[in-house]
Design a protein around this motif. Sequence first.
Motif, PDB file in Angstrom:
ATOM      1  N   ARG A 183      -6.421  -9.839  -0.449  1.00 35.76           N
ATOM      2  CA  ARG A 183      -5.505  -9.532   0.357  1.00 35.76           C
ATOM      3  C   ARG A 183      -5.830  -9.737   2.211  1.00 35.76           C
ATOM      4  O   ARG A 183      -4.793 -10.328   2.437  1.00 35.76           O
TER       5      ARG A 183
ATOM      6  N   SER B 142      -9.727  -4.572  -8.921  1.00 37.15           N
ATOM      7  CA  SER B 142      -9.548  -5.681  -8.723  1.00 37.15           C
ATOM      8  C   SER B 142      -9.685  -6.867  -9.811  1.00 37.15           C
ATOM      9  O   SER B 142      -8.910  -8.220 -10.262  1.00 37.15           O
TER      10      SER B 142
ATOM     11  N   ALA C  42      -3.359 -12.408  -8.569  1.00 36.56           N
ATOM     12  CA  ALA C  42      -2.533 -11.948  -7.384  1.00 36.56           C
ATOM     13  C   ALA C  42      -1.153 -11.777  -7.307  1.00 36.56           C
ATOM     14  O   ALA C  42      -1.027 -12.312  -8.048  1.00 36.56           O
TER      15      ALA C  42
ATOM     16  N   LYS D 122       2.195 -12.003  -5.072  1.00 38.26           N
ATOM     17  CA  LYS D 122       2.391 -12.298  -3.667  1.00 38.26           C
ATOM     18  C   LYS D 122       3.686 -13.071  -3.884  1.00 38.26           C
ATOM     19  O   LYS D 122       4.031 -13.523  -4.371  1.00 38.26           O
TER      20      LYS D 122
ATOM     21  N   TYR E 227       3.286 -13.438  -9.716  1.00 35.37           N
ATOM     22  CA  TYR E 227       1.876 -12.983 -10.114  1.00 35.37           C
ATOM     23  C   TYR E 227       0.912 -14.654 -10.825  1.00 35.37           C
ATOM     24  O   TYR E 227       1.686 -15.607 -10.684  1.00 35.37           O
TER      25      TYR E 227
ATOM     26  N   SER F 262       0.688 -17.898  -5.836  1.00 38.22           N
ATOM     27  CA  SER F 262      -0.384 -16.558  -6.231  1.00 38.22           C
ATOM     28  C   SER F 262      -1.416 -17.390  -7.059  1.00 38.22           C
ATOM     29  O   SER F 262      -2.655 -16.661  -6.761  1.00 38.22           O
TER      30      SER F 262
ATOM     31  N   ALA G 187      -2.335 -11.061  -0.758  1.00 36.57           N
ATOM     32  CA  ALA G 187      -1.624 -11.117  -1.753  1.00 36.57           C
ATOM     33  C   ALA G 187      -2.636 -10.003  -1.899  1.00 36.57           C
ATOM     34  O   ALA G 187      -3.095  -9.379  -0.893  1.00 36.57           O
ATOM     35  N   HIS G 188      -1.781  -8.966  -2.755  1.00 39.54           N
ATOM     36  CA  HIS G 188      -2.241  -7.728  -3.497  1.00 39.54           C
ATOM     37  C   HIS G 188      -3.660  -8.304  -4.715  1.00 39.54           C
ATOM     38  O   HIS G 188      -2.577  -8.642  -5.504  1.00 39.54           O
ATOM     39  N   PRO G 189      -4.431  -7.416  -4.807  1.00 35.43           N
ATOM     40  CA  PRO G 189      -4.717  -7.453  -5.900  1.00 35.43           C
ATOM     41  C   PRO G 189      -3.815  -7.012  -7.438  1.00 35.43           C
ATOM     42  O   PRO G 189      -3.363  -6.259  -7.651  1.00 35.43           O
ATOM     43  N   GLY G 190      -3.374  -8.548  -8.031  1.00 34.96           N
ATOM     44  CA  GLY G 190      -3.064  -8.139  -8.856  1.00 34.96           C
ATOM     45  C   GLY G 190      -3.064  -7.108 -10.245  1.00 34.96           C
ATOM     46  O   GLY G 190      -2.204  -6.685 -11.077  1.00 34.96           O
TER      47      GLY G 190
ATOM     48  N   GLU H 272     -11.792  -8.429  -3.819  1.00 31.59           N
ATOM     49  CA  GLU H 272      -9.954  -7.847  -3.461  1.00 31.59           C
ATOM     50  C   GLU H 272     -10.191  -7.880  -1.819  1.00 31.59           C
ATOM     51  O   GLU H 272      -9.053  -8.186  -1.363  1.00 31.59           O
ATOM     52  N   GLU H 273     -10.896  -8.422  -0.419  1.00 30.84           N
ATOM     53  CA  GLU H 273     -10.863  -8.624   0.444  1.00 30.84           C
ATOM     54  C   GLU H 273     -10.711  -9.747   0.836  1.00 30.84           C
ATOM     55  O   GLU H 273      -9.826 -10.092   1.028  1.00 30.84           O
TER      56      GLU H 273
END
Length: 271
Positions: free
Chosen positions: A49, A66, A97, A99, A103, A16, A53-56, A45-46
Amino acid sequence: MIIPKTREEIELIRESAQIVSKTLGMLAKEVKPGVTTLQLDKMAEEFIRDHGAHPGFLGMYDFPNSLCMSPNAQVVHGIPNDKPLVEGDIISIDCGALKNGFYGDHAYTFAVGEIAPEIEKLLEVTKESLYIGIREFKAGNRVGDVGYAIQKFTEDHGYGVVRELVGHGLGAKMHEDPEMPNYGKRGRGKKFVEGMVVAIEPMTNLGTRRIKQLPDGWTILTSDNKPSAHFEHDVALIDGKPELLSTFSYIYEALGIESNEEDEFRAKTYD
């Protein structure tokens, strides 16, 4: 309560953290006069992803974006907006991030074009204080040893060390024990244990250490409106020594900077 991590968990945090590192490296080429922080936020953000992963930060404590984007006198937690950056600005970009349940979270302060020499020195000293603090994150030491080292170095240069905002443990939660202040006394605070993972993040002001908050409930500024710098790394305690899980190498590659500052904290290299 400090939560030591297994080697497997540390590797997941590293993954991450490396996504954050690559995101900051991607943004390094985009930070220039005319770009807005909201544009940079959308790019990040793009990118996050696209790496699975997701924006933390997105939605955490109801934060709307993000990235925390904090220019000039903003210390941290600035909200991206449509105001273009201009030549001579500095901008702290703090990115997270998530994942595989863990984090990554670190930050870098970028120069926008050419900046004033006194501000460039502020960035250099703040970044150096980060590594000075990381050296104290080792077996037998305590939280106060890291804080003392950062505080002494930055205050010796005449800068203000922010007290109200601190680093933190990192893992399945963005903010875990222990808190990691950038000030303190040697031998004080919680003792470091094998498997700890922390985010160390000095926040240094050109003038006073005092801060204020904007009505948006997020943005923190210096009380005297002088610039502030912020650098952050994710670090694990492995075999009694600090090992970086994050890296600024992608930033340096993008900007054409040669540096060996991280070498002493590396067990291996990454593509």
